[in-house]
Design a protein around this motif. Structure first.
Motif, PDB file in Angstrom:
ATOM      1  N   LEU A  51       0.819  -1.208   0.000  1.00 53.81           N
ATOM      2  CA  LEU A  51       0.000   0.000   0.000  1.00 53.81           C
ATOM      3  C   LEU A  51       0.853   1.258   0.000  1.00 53.81           C
ATOM      4  N   ALA A  52       1.948   1.231   0.745  1.00 54.42           N
ATOM      5  CA  ALA A  52       2.840   2.392   0.784  1.00 54.42           C
ATOM      6  C   ALA A  52       3.483   2.628  -0.576  1.00 54.42           C
ATOM      7  N   LEU A  53       3.938   1.578  -1.225  1.00 57.98           N
ATOM      8  CA  LEU A  53       4.542   1.726  -2.551  1.00 57.98           C
ATOM      9  C   LEU A  53       3.516   2.182  -3.578  1.00 57.98           C
ATOM     10  N   GLY A  54       2.311   1.676  -3.485  1.00 59.13           N
ATOM     11  CA  GLY A  54       1.254   2.088  -4.408  1.00 59.13           C
ATOM     12  C   GLY A  54       0.873   3.547  -4.234  1.00 59.13           C
ATOM     13  N   ALA A  55       0.858   4.013  -3.003  1.00 59.91           N
ATOM     14  CA  ALA A  55       0.511   5.411  -2.740  1.00 59.91           C
ATOM     15  C   ALA A  55       1.583   6.361  -3.247  1.00 59.91           C
ATOM     16  N   ILE A  56       2.829   5.922  -3.218  1.00 57.14           N
ATOM     17  CA  ILE A  56       3.924   6.764  -3.698  1.00 57.14           C
ATOM     18  C   ILE A  56       3.967   6.786  -5.223  1.00 57.14           C
ATOM     19  N   ALA A  57       3.775   5.649  -5.863  1.00 56.54           N
ATOM     20  CA  ALA A  57       3.955   5.533  -7.311  1.00 56.54           C
ATOM     21  C   ALA A  57       2.783   6.106  -8.111  1.00 56.54           C
TER      22      ALA A  57
END
Length: 68
Positions: A13-19
């Motif tokens: 979720l953290a990577l998806g929110a950043i990308a």
């Protein structure tokens, strides 16, 4: 080394929110092309033209239909 499901989910979720904001900003920047593999005037060509009009309204970018 084992990771818990919660830790893996949080990382995804953290990577998806950043990308997401980086990849979506200003897309599309050029006209959208629909390549139709049939001759102009065919039923597929008509469907592509209608789809192009709706995409132009939805995306705010010109859509070019190219018949083969």
């Amino acid at each position: 080394m084992r990771f818990s499901r919660a830790a893996v989910l949080a990382a995804c979720l953290a990577l998806g929110a950043i990308a997401t904001p980086v990849g979506v900003a200003g897309y599309p920047t050029q006209s959208i092309r629909i390549i139709v593999g049939f001759s102009a005037g065919s039923s597929i060509d008509g469907v592509a033209r209608i789809l192009g009009e709706r995409l132009t309204d939805a995306q705010g970018q010109p859509v070019v239909e190219i018949s083969g």
